[in-house]
Design a protein around this motif. Structure first.
Motif, PDB file in Angstrom:
ATOM      1  N   SER A 157       0.987  -1.005   0.011  1.00  0.00           N
ATOM      2  CA  SER A 157      -0.079   0.096   0.066  1.00  0.00           C
ATOM      3  C   SER A 157       0.899   1.168   0.107  1.00  0.00           C
ATOM      4  O   SER A 157       2.187   1.020   0.216  1.00  0.00           O
ATOM      5  CB  SER A 157      -0.906   0.114   1.110  1.00  0.00           C
ATOM      6  OG  SER A 157      -0.206   0.177   2.310  1.00  0.00           O
ATOM      7  N   GLU A 158       0.274   2.339  -0.201  1.00  0.00           N
ATOM      8  CA  GLU A 158       1.073   3.622  -0.296  1.00  0.00           C
ATOM      9  C   GLU A 158       1.695   3.835   1.122  1.00  0.00           C
ATOM     10  O   GLU A 158       2.780   4.152   1.362  1.00  0.00           O
ATOM     11  CB  GLU A 158       0.177   4.557  -0.804  1.00  0.00           C
ATOM     12  CG  GLU A 158       0.874   6.055  -0.704  1.00  0.00           C
ATOM     13  CD  GLU A 158       0.096   7.224  -1.296  1.00  0.00           C
ATOM     14  OE1 GLU A 158       0.120   8.349  -1.181  1.00  0.00           O
ATOM     15  OE2 GLU A 158      -1.057   6.873  -1.932  1.00  0.00           O
ATOM     16  N   GLU A 159       0.871   3.488   2.267  1.00  0.00           N
ATOM     17  CA  GLU A 159       1.453   3.769   3.495  1.00  0.00           C
ATOM     18  C   GLU A 159       2.569   2.774   3.756  1.00  0.00           C
ATOM     19  O   GLU A 159       3.674   3.301   4.264  1.00  0.00           O
ATOM     20  CB  GLU A 159       0.187   3.487   4.290  1.00  0.00           C
ATOM     21  CG  GLU A 159       0.675   3.796   6.056  1.00  0.00           C
ATOM     22  CD  GLU A 159      -0.484   3.374   6.886  1.00  0.00           C
ATOM     23  OE1 GLU A 159      -0.345   3.371   8.106  1.00  0.00           O
ATOM     24  OE2 GLU A 159      -1.535   2.990   6.539  1.00  0.00           O
TER      25      GLU A 159
END
Length: 348
Positions: free
Chosen positions: A80-82
């Motif tokens: 994920s981006e996180e």
């Protein structure tokens, strides 16, 4: 069809005891092309075919493998981006030698992505750089057990074994890492270094057949070749252009890499160059000769041809074939000798 008549020597040589009987001899290939509905013209190469640079044709370590219903499935890790931001923070901490901080972040990401074995490998690396080699070994093994295609795990495991002078295990791990990322220059250099301790000489050559095929239209094919590669080139022309040929050999037209195709081309090349003193001296021919005699032609083809051009194939190789290729590298491709150790600073 017009095909310039030429002198084939040793055409009566049998494949018996050399290779499967269902392959065509050079004479048979010549006859197939000579009777073809296509027009083949043959020409000598004016200049050698240059070696294609493969140093950037590399695998990444962001893949993992699962076995499902008897099939090996290779999947990409999708962060994920996180998680990607966290990974960048961990790598920044690592570069600053803040290993405990990097570990903590890697462990945090791993909670959400347990399949991402590289995180375990990187955690092991932090312990290695702190001097805890045994702990690094345990973590590298854990990563490999979870994901056998984690080439970095095998590579760093090899370095750890080498650091405690367990060279037998280091050689095994280096060889596996090398197969999993065939064109990785640093792994190759370190493998050569370890091999030299066993008085084995791994020569870093690449199989580079001297031929070129050009189809000017649907009915015309131009075959260019160095004289020593004539039979190889004509066999490749049959596989590439002769109507119905691939299907007659039981190979799908969509199959990009065919072991049977390479076997036929290599066998044709081999029997016509057995007594060619110029070719016999080439390291690739010495390896090919031993591969034929040791019944390791599949291993030669996968390692010297397929993995060079598409290293990702390694991620789909079953364990048995990995071991067979390892045996080919260590026993057939790397002759006993003084070994040539190459000095090169290792990246940590």
């Amino acid at each position: 069809m017009f095909l310039k008549k030429m002198l084939f020597f040793a055409l009566c040589l049998s494949y018996s005891g050399l290779i499967a009987q269902d392959l065509h001899t050079p004479k048979e290939i010549f006859e197939i092309l000579d009777k073809s509905t296509l027009s083949y013209t043959i020409n000598r190469l004016e200049e050698p075919i240059p070696l294609k640079e493969q140093m950037y044709n590399l695998n990444t370590s962001d893949f993992y493998r699962e076995e499902k219903e008897g099939q090996l499935l290779t999947k990409a890790v999708q962060l994920s981006e996180e998680a990607a931001v966290l990974k960048e923070q961990a790598e920044a901490a690592f570069r600053e030698k803040k290993y405990a901080k990097a570990r903590k972040i890697y462990q945090e990401i791993k909670q959400d992505y347990p399949e991402y074995s590289k995180l375990t490998t990187y955690i092991g690396q932090t312990y290695y750089l702190e001097g805890d080699v045994q702990k690094s070994i345990r973590l590298y093994k854990q990563a490999i057990q979870q994901n056998p295609i984690d080439y970095i795990g095998h590579w760093f495991l090899a370095r750890s074994y080498a650091s405690i002078k367990d060279f037998d295990k280091a050689l095994e791990a280096y060889t596996t890492a090398h197969i999993l990322n065939r064109n990785h220059q640093m792994i190759t250099v370190e493998l050569q270094d370890i091999m030299s301790l066993f008085k084995k000489n791994y020569e870093d050559w690449t199989f580079n057949p001297q031929y070129k095929l050009v189809s000017t239209d649907s009915q015309k094919v131009e075959v260019y070749y160095d004289l020593d590669w004539m039979s190889y080139a004509l066999t490749k022309a049959a596989w590439a252009y002769e109507p119905g040929y691939r299907a007659s050999m039981g190979v799908s037209p969509d199959e990009e890499f065919s072991i049977l195709e390479e076997k036929e081309a290599l066998a044709s090349f081999y029997i016509l160059n057995i007594d060619n003193k110029k070719i016999n001296k080439q390291p690739f021919f010495k390896a090919l000769d031993k591969a034929f005699k040791n019944q390791q032609l599949d291993e030669f083809i996968i390692y010297e041809i397929f993995l060079v051009n598409l290293p990702f194939i390694a991620y789909q190789l079953p364990d048995e074939m990995m071991q067979m290729i390892s045996n080919y590298i260590l026993e057939t491709r790397s002759p006993a000798g003084k070994g040539k150790r190459k000095k090169k600073k290792r990246r940590q």
